[in-house]
Design an enzyme around this catalytic site. Structure first.
Site, PDB file in Angstrom:
ATOM      1  N   TYR A 144      -9.121 -59.451 -69.262  1.00 38.30           N
ATOM      2  CA  TYR A 144      -7.987 -59.050 -68.429  1.00 38.30           C
ATOM      3  C   TYR A 144      -7.519 -57.683 -68.907  1.00 38.30           C
ATOM      4  CZ  TYR A 144      -3.269 -59.041 -66.372  1.00 38.30           C
ATOM      5  OH  TYR A 144      -2.137 -58.706 -65.684  1.00 38.30           O
ATOM      6  N   ASP A 239     -10.073 -51.751 -74.604  1.00 39.60           N
ATOM      7  CA  ASP A 239      -8.737 -52.233 -74.264  1.00 39.60           C
ATOM      8  C   ASP A 239      -8.260 -53.097 -75.420  1.00 39.60           C
ATOM      9  OD1 ASP A 239      -6.452 -53.386 -73.410  1.00 39.60           O
ATOM     10  OD2 ASP A 239      -7.249 -54.177 -71.521  1.00 39.60           O
ATOM     11  N   LYS A 262       1.635 -54.067 -76.080  1.00 41.78           N
ATOM     12  CA  LYS A 262       2.185 -55.189 -76.849  1.00 41.78           C
ATOM     13  C   LYS A 262       2.800 -54.727 -78.187  1.00 41.78           C
ATOM     14  CE  LYS A 262      -0.114 -58.625 -74.110  1.00 41.78           C
ATOM     15  NZ  LYS A 262      -1.342 -58.444 -73.352  1.00 41.78           N
TER      16      LYS A 262
END
Ligand SMILES: *Cc1c(COP(=O)(O)O)cnc(C)c1O
Length: 421
Positions: A144, A239, A262
């Site tokens: 994702y 990523d 994050k």
């Protein structure tokens, strides 16, 4: 355990928001129960509006590596808020955070701060396309990368080189430029590059995949990706929005671009993308590739990020200790398991698959026992252990978790496993 107030809050929220939430997984639709509504959190614990106290292994989906409401971060934010919450003008804080990020990721010679992981990956793809003059990208099924159109794409049936939208609203045209391949399958990657390598701008990958449960890269996967992309002049994008600052992958392999999120914002909205100067100098205003943001580099987000990264740097053996703690917890869980489980770990990330075979990719993850997961999840929640409400998520241990938390977790797991058999 009562969840009456949470149930009422959920009903009201549903009147105003799809599923009563601002991000789908929060609605607990996968586990057939209502989500606790949260009142506050401190350290390794999170508390709902019904007064329940949980040991938290979600950590806001990754950012809270120091635990919730860390004193140093709270104090720094209080001071920062008094100086104003946003200026839309350059500050020294942005440079300070960028320099700290570069200590962890020297390959990010030049970087841009943005507000979400979605924005980071979307922008990195634009840069890759602008830099190479090519349009196609390769991603992996089960990874994702946020919800931008190019990345909400599944493998198409038929010809492997055309993706299909994985959400209504993503156009076929967009999806056709995304090629989705199975994780850990280097021969599929080589095949696609041999077919149309000169059209591929970039391969984007979670070097440690945390969005199909936790799936680790096999030994040759990342080195081979590096090799193939280099050979064909495509960029390799890591990523690391989730794995960043938790797992070291770049000491062995250097990507062209990296996306972070994050943890970089210490619990406030912040993300970044960056890489080789030669590439990043094409971003506006140095170059022609456009990307901007009203709240990008926000002073509160910079402050929380700076304080978080400073603690990671200043605490001796931070990562090693957190990794060892996580292993200890996993050993405890394994020691009470009464059904076959897989417990992959990467640093302070782990997950529990209800399966008797090693999980290599999305198909393996999807074939694990979802019914057992659901029962286990609900039993743990009732016993005050807050896990991610989906088999396809990763769990996180923070510096604030202690032996008492772990004992409570293992005791709860023992009971939950008993209920499964
Ligand atoms: C969470 C995540 C994103 C998206 O970040 P948002 O801040 O939710 O937009 C992208 N990539 C990975 C690997 C993630 O885990």
């Amino acid at each position: 355990m009562e969840l009456e107030k949470s149930a009422a809050a959920f009903e009201l929220a549903k009147k105003f928001m799809p599923g009563g939430v601002n991000s789908p997984v929060r609605s607990y639709s996968n586990v057939d129960c209502n989500p606790p509504f949260i009142a506050r959190a401190k350290g390794s614990h999170i508390f709902d509006i019904d007064g329940n106290d949980y040991v938290d292994y979600v950590g806001s989906w990754g950012p809270m590596i120091l635990g919730h409401a860390h004193e140093k971060i709270v104090d720094a934010l209080k001071e920062a808020v008094e100086r104003g919450t946003s200026y839309g003008a350059p500050t020294e804080l942005e440079t300070e955070l960028a320099a700290l990020v570069q200590k962890f990721y020297p390959s990010m010679e030049v970087m841009r701060m943005v507000n979400s992981g979605t924005e980071a990956t979307m922008s990195a793809l634009r840069v890759a396309r602008g830099f190479t003059g090519r349009e196609k990208i390769v991603k992996f099924i089960g990874c994702y990368h946020g919800h931008s159109d190019s990345l909400l794409v599944n493998a198409g049936s038929g010809a492997a080189t055309f993706g299909e939208p994985s959400s209504p609203g993503v156009t076929k045209g967009t999806a056709q430029d995304t090629i989705a391949l199975p994780y850990n399958d280097i021969s599929a990657v080589e095949k696609v590059f041999n077919e149309c390598g000169e059209k591929i701008a970039a391969v984007i990958v979670e070097p440690v995949a945390g969005n199909m449960g936790l799936v680790l890269p096999e030994e040759n996967f990342l080195p081979k990706l590096r090799e193939v992309t280099k050979k064909f002049g495509a960029l390799l994008i890591f990523d690391e929005v989730m794995s960043g600052f938790r797992v070291k992958v770049q000491d062995k392999i250097t990507p062209d671009l990296t996306c972070l999120g994050k943890i970089i914002g210490g619990g406030l909205p912040c993300a970044a993308y960056g890489g080789r100067a030669e590439i990043m100098r094409n971003v506006s205003p140095d170059g022609k590739i456009y990307q901007a943001g009203t709240l990008s580099g926000n002073p509160l987000a910079m402050t929380a990020g700076i304080e978080t990264l400073k603690i990671l740097i200043d605490t001796p053996n931070f990562t090693e200790n957190l990794t060892a703690k996580t292993s200890k917890l996993i050993e405890g869980i394994k020691s009470v398991a009464q059904v076959p489980i897989q417990t992959p770990q990467a640093g302070s990330m782990f997950c529990i698959f209800f399966s008797d075979k090693k999980i290599r990719n999305y198909d393996d993850a999807a074939a694990s026992n979802q019914a057992q997961f659901k029962k286990f999840f609900i039993s743990m929640l009732r016993q005050g252990i807050y896990l991610a409400p989906s088999q396809f998520e990763t769990l996180f241990v923070s510096a604030a978790h202690n032996d008492e938390d772990f004992q409570k977790t293992v005791d709860a797991a023992k009971f939950a496993f008993k209920e499964l058999v």
